[in-house]
Design an enzyme around this catalytic site. Structure first.
Site, PDB file in Angstrom:
ATOM      1  N   GLY A  81       0.768  -1.242   0.000  1.00  0.00           N
ATOM      2  CA  GLY A  81       0.000   0.000   0.000  1.00  0.00           C
ATOM      3  C   GLY A  81       0.793   1.283   0.000  1.00  0.00           C
ATOM      4  O   GLY A  81       0.193   2.363  -0.122  1.00  0.00           O
ATOM      5  N   GLU A 113       4.562  -6.437   1.945  1.00  0.00           N
ATOM      6  CA  GLU A 113       4.153  -6.878   0.604  1.00  0.00           C
ATOM      7  C   GLU A 113       4.044  -5.697  -0.351  1.00  0.00           C
ATOM      8  O   GLU A 113       2.969  -5.418  -0.888  1.00  0.00           O
ATOM      9  CB  GLU A 113       2.781  -7.567   0.689  1.00  0.00           C
ATOM     10  CG  GLU A 113       2.719  -8.757   1.621  1.00  0.00           C
ATOM     11  CD  GLU A 113       1.295  -9.296   1.791  1.00  0.00           C
ATOM     12  OE1 GLU A 113       0.318  -8.613   1.428  1.00  0.00           O
ATOM     13  OE2 GLU A 113       1.160 -10.415   2.300  1.00  0.00           O
ATOM     14  N   PRO A 114       5.128  -4.971  -0.587  1.00  0.00           N
ATOM     15  CA  PRO A 114       5.018  -3.784  -1.445  1.00  0.00           C
ATOM     16  C   PRO A 114       4.956  -4.160  -2.929  1.00  0.00           C
ATOM     17  O   PRO A 114       5.633  -5.088  -3.365  1.00  0.00           O
ATOM     18  CB  PRO A 114       6.323  -3.043  -1.157  1.00  0.00           C
ATOM     19  CG  PRO A 114       7.285  -4.127  -0.789  1.00  0.00           C
ATOM     20  CD  PRO A 114       6.484  -5.199  -0.099  1.00  0.00           C
ATOM     21  N   GLY A 115       4.127  -3.462  -3.668  1.00  0.00           N
ATOM     22  CA  GLY A 115       4.080  -3.654  -5.123  1.00  0.00           C
ATOM     23  C   GLY A 115       4.263  -2.311  -5.797  1.00  0.00           C
ATOM     24  O   GLY A 115       5.323  -1.975  -6.319  1.00  0.00           O
ATOM     25  N   ARG A 116       3.201  -1.491  -5.677  1.00  0.00           N
ATOM     26  CA  ARG A 116       3.170  -0.189  -6.341  1.00  0.00           C
ATOM     27  C   ARG A 116       4.409   0.669  -6.071  1.00  0.00           C
ATOM     28  O   ARG A 116       4.963   1.292  -6.980  1.00  0.00           O
ATOM     29  CB  ARG A 116       1.927   0.554  -5.842  1.00  0.00           C
ATOM     30  CG  ARG A 116       1.665   1.873  -6.496  1.00  0.00           C
ATOM     31  CD  ARG A 116       0.584   2.635  -5.723  1.00  0.00           C
ATOM     32  NE  ARG A 116      -0.604   1.866  -5.482  1.00  0.00           N
ATOM     33  CZ  ARG A 116      -1.629   1.770  -6.332  1.00  0.00           C
ATOM     34  NH1 ARG A 116      -1.599   2.414  -7.475  1.00  0.00           N
ATOM     35  NH2 ARG A 116      -2.684   1.037  -6.024  1.00  0.00           N
ATOM     36  N   ARG A 119      -6.397   2.197 -15.084  1.00  0.00           N
ATOM     37  CA  ARG A 119      -6.458   2.991 -13.857  1.00  0.00           C
ATOM     38  C   ARG A 119      -7.185   4.332 -14.011  1.00  0.00           C
ATOM     39  O   ARG A 119      -7.979   4.690 -13.136  1.00  0.00           O
ATOM     40  CB  ARG A 119      -5.048   3.194 -13.278  1.00  0.00           C
ATOM     41  CG  ARG A 119      -4.374   1.863 -12.897  1.00  0.00           C
ATOM     42  CD  ARG A 119      -3.110   2.080 -12.097  1.00  0.00           C
ATOM     43  NE  ARG A 119      -3.402   2.567 -10.780  1.00  0.00           N
ATOM     44  CZ  ARG A 119      -3.282   3.813 -10.374  1.00  0.00           C
ATOM     45  NH1 ARG A 119      -2.813   4.722 -11.200  1.00  0.00           N
ATOM     46  NH2 ARG A 119      -3.593   4.154  -9.161  1.00  0.00           N
ATOM     47  N   TYR A 127     -10.209   3.952 -11.586  1.00  0.00           N
ATOM     48  CA  TYR A 127      -9.942   4.560 -10.270  1.00  0.00           C
ATOM     49  C   TYR A 127      -9.899   6.088 -10.319  1.00  0.00           C
ATOM     50  O   TYR A 127      -9.442   6.705  -9.352  1.00  0.00           O
ATOM     51  CB  TYR A 127      -8.564   4.111  -9.749  1.00  0.00           C
ATOM     52  CG  TYR A 127      -8.351   2.636  -9.566  1.00  0.00           C
ATOM     53  CD1 TYR A 127      -9.151   1.879  -8.712  1.00  0.00           C
ATOM     54  CD2 TYR A 127      -7.303   1.992 -10.221  1.00  0.00           C
ATOM     55  CE1 TYR A 127      -8.910   0.523  -8.535  1.00  0.00           C
ATOM     56  CE2 TYR A 127      -7.062   0.640 -10.045  1.00  0.00           C
ATOM     57  CZ  TYR A 127      -7.877  -0.090  -9.201  1.00  0.00           C
ATOM     58  OH  TYR A 127      -7.629  -1.427  -9.021  1.00  0.00           O
ATOM     59  N   CYS A 143     -14.575   1.572 -28.059  1.00  0.00           N
ATOM     60  CA  CYS A 143     -15.932   2.095 -28.218  1.00  0.00           C
ATOM     61  C   CYS A 143     -16.578   2.308 -26.861  1.00  0.00           C
ATOM     62  O   CYS A 143     -17.536   1.609 -26.498  1.00  0.00           O
ATOM     63  CB  CYS A 143     -16.751   1.122 -29.040  1.00  0.00           C
ATOM     64  SG  CYS A 143     -16.010   0.900 -30.635  1.00  0.00           S
TER      65      CYS A 143
HETATM   66  C1  LIG Z   1      -2.982  -8.429   0.280  1.00  0.00           C
HETATM   67  C2  LIG Z   1      -2.235  -7.429  -0.540  1.00  0.00           C
HETATM   68  N1  LIG Z   1      -0.915  -7.258  -0.323  1.00  0.00           N
HETATM   69  C3  LIG Z   1      -0.185  -6.386  -1.036  1.00  0.00           C
HETATM   70  C4  LIG Z   1      -0.760  -5.629  -2.039  1.00  0.00           C
HETATM   71  C5  LIG Z   1       0.103  -4.700  -2.820  1.00  0.00           C
HETATM   72  O1  LIG Z   1      -0.255  -3.379  -2.643  1.00  0.00           O
HETATM   73  P1  LIG Z   1       0.626  -2.226  -3.247  1.00  0.00           P
HETATM   74  O2  LIG Z   1       0.873  -2.556  -4.677  1.00  0.00           O
HETATM   75  O3  LIG Z   1      -0.161  -1.016  -3.093  1.00  0.00           O
HETATM   76  O4  LIG Z   1       1.895  -2.172  -2.457  1.00  0.00           O
HETATM   77  C6  LIG Z   1      -2.130  -5.758  -2.288  1.00  0.00           C
HETATM   78  C7  LIG Z   1      -2.782  -4.958  -3.332  1.00  0.00           C
HETATM   79  O5  LIG Z   1      -3.935  -5.041  -3.633  1.00  0.00           O
HETATM   80  C8  LIG Z   1      -2.892  -6.697  -1.537  1.00  0.00           C
HETATM   81  O6  LIG Z   1      -4.192  -6.875  -1.755  1.00  0.00           O
END
Ligand SMILES: Cc1ncc(COP(=O)(O)O)c(C=O)c1O
Length: 442
Positions: free
Chosen positions: A239, A276-279, A315, A319, A358
């Site tokens: 997040g 658990e970082p992604g974004r 997005r 969003y 479309c």
């Molecule tokens: C359980 C969980 N962990 C980690 C993430 C990754 O979040 P972010 O990409 O914002 O770091 C998400 C995103 O939906 C998630 O649902």
């Protein structure tokens, strides 16, 4: 922030001009910078070093195998939410014991596959799921660890689609029922319930929601202790924000400054921390490269129609997300010093940047100030690395874009553009007599 910079009026990913990528691989194409990805991952790791967390890169944010390889090579584990993501993790060479598996609807097949692979922690979303994972673990004779996902009821200040830790969401269990779920778990099972998990939403650009959630989860840990139930693992989810606008996201060190002091004592007592970082790692590591197909005026508005829109990057329409967009080739005087909605530069025009589909919702930006652009120009849609390609669709029978990974001066095609034949490859009713007519399209 990232390694996408205009030099001499030409946008480059690290050392590679994006015009050369478009020339070689066409558009739309996602272009990733390996150096940016590594830098964000390392910054997070360094910021949180006092808590020695296991970083599990969130596969859903950008799941190309080459990107997963980068994460694995940096020593990260992976955060998975499906059997498909586990398949990718294994292909990318990840150690399953350094992976976590979440998801509100894990099927028996996915659970069995993850147990057989030896996934490190199952993040459990309900009492019913807990009983099911335990049953399958016992049937297969596979030991596993589990963490119960808690819904800490905090307001993350994000779009309603990505606020996941409020009251009454489909995720996790309420704080009030967590102790009951722990107490109801059969301690003789091979599935050991020994952790707590949360993910409160995304993107979260302030630290307060994390602090609130951690305080609540630590209180829960104390109540569990009073019932003789230990918590070994705390998974804080992801997040952290990204820079869609220059300077919008707090640096990793700011999140760490708020979180580390709250968890230091628990970690010193033996608590294992997972993030658990992604974004925050991959958003700024990618741009979407599109070409202008046409421009037009209609009803007093100017439209720039590109060769991809919501099919490649959902997005903005899903969003209401802001993505900075700028031409790849512009005179140096027209390169803004900051990426923001209204750069203070002369001669900009207000345009809607739209896709070819479309649907009126098919846009990349509405009422955006851009230098004058023409048919044939290349545009970069910034911060498109996270939830870009992984949410792309084939709507309107649009072949999925190509993906290119830049590392220094090398640009490697890591996913080829789909063909029209790829679009129908899984359909079972293609008449064989149509084949000669298709020659011109291939
Ligand atoms: C359980 C969980 N962990 C980690 C993430 C990754 O979040 P972010 O990409 O914002 O770091 C998400 C995103 O939906 C998630 O649902």
């Amino acid at each position: 922030m990232d390694r996408f910079e205009h030099r001499d009026g030409s946008l480059r990913a690290e050392e590679v001009p994006l015009s050369a990528v478009a020339e070689a691989h066409g558009t739309p194409t996602f272009v990733y910078s390996a150096a940016t990805f590594r830098a964000h991952l390392r910054r997070l790791r360094e910021a949180f070093a006092p808590l020695r967390p296991q970083l599990c890169y969130s596969v859903k944010s950008c799941s190309n195998l080459a990107i997963l390889r980068l994460a694995v090579e940096e020593g990260a584990g992976l955060d998975l939410v499906s059997g498909g993501e586990l398949h990718r993790a294994i292909l990318a060479g990840a150690d399953p014991s350094r992976c976590v598996l979440a998801g509100v609807g894990k099927t028996d097949r996915e659970i069995a596959g993850a147990l057989e692979a030896g996934v490190g922690v199952f993040n459990i979303e309900s009492a019913e799921e807990l009983a099911n994972v335990a049953r399958i673990a016992d049937d297969l004779g596979r030991p596993a660890r589990a963490a119960l996902r808690i819904n800490p009821e905090v307001e993350p200040g994000t779009h309603r689609h990505t606020a996941t830790g409020r009251r009454a969401t489909k995720f996790g269990v309420d704080l009030a029922t967590a102790v009951e779920v722990f107490r109801g778990h059969d301690r003789r099972s091979r599935l050991r319930l020994c952790g707590l998990h949360l993910h409160i939403g995304s993107p979260i650009a302030t630290t307060a929601p994390y602090v609130d959630a951690i305080d609540r989860v630590l209180e829960l840990r104390d109540s569990l202790r009073r019932h003789g139930l230990g918590v070994e693992v705390l998974d804080l989810g992801g997040g952290f924000a990204a820079d869609y606008v220059t300077g919008q996201a707090p640096p990793a060190s700011t999140y760490a400054a708020a979180i580390v002091p709250r968890l230091r004592a628990a970690v010193e007592e033996g608590l294992e921390l997972i993030l658990e970082p992604g974004r925050s790692i991959v958003a700024n590591s990618g741009v979407l490269l599109v070409r202008v197909t046409y421009t037009k005026e209609s009803g007093g508005r100017r439209f720039v129609i590109c060769d991809a829109g919501m099919n490649a990057l959902l997005r903005p329409s899903h969003y209401d997300a802001f993505h900075f967009i700028w031409p790849c080739e512009v005179p140096p005087a027209l390169v803004p010093s900051r990426r923001e909605e209204r750069p203070a530069l002369p001669g900009l025009e207000e345009v809607d940047v739209v896709g070819p589909l479309c649907e009126t919702g098919d846009y990349l930006a509405i009422a955006r100030s851009l230098p004058p652009v023409e048919r044939g120009d290349l545009l970069a849609v910034y911060a498109a690395g996270a939830y870009g390609m992984s949410m792309a669709s084939r709507y309107n029978s649009s072949p999925l874009p190509a993906e290119v990974l830049v590392d220094g001066s090398s640009a490697r095609l890591v996913r080829r553009r789909e063909t029209y034949d790829d679009l129908v490859a899984h359909e079972l009713a293609v008449p064989s007599q149509a084949t000669p007519l298709l020659g011109a399209l291939r």
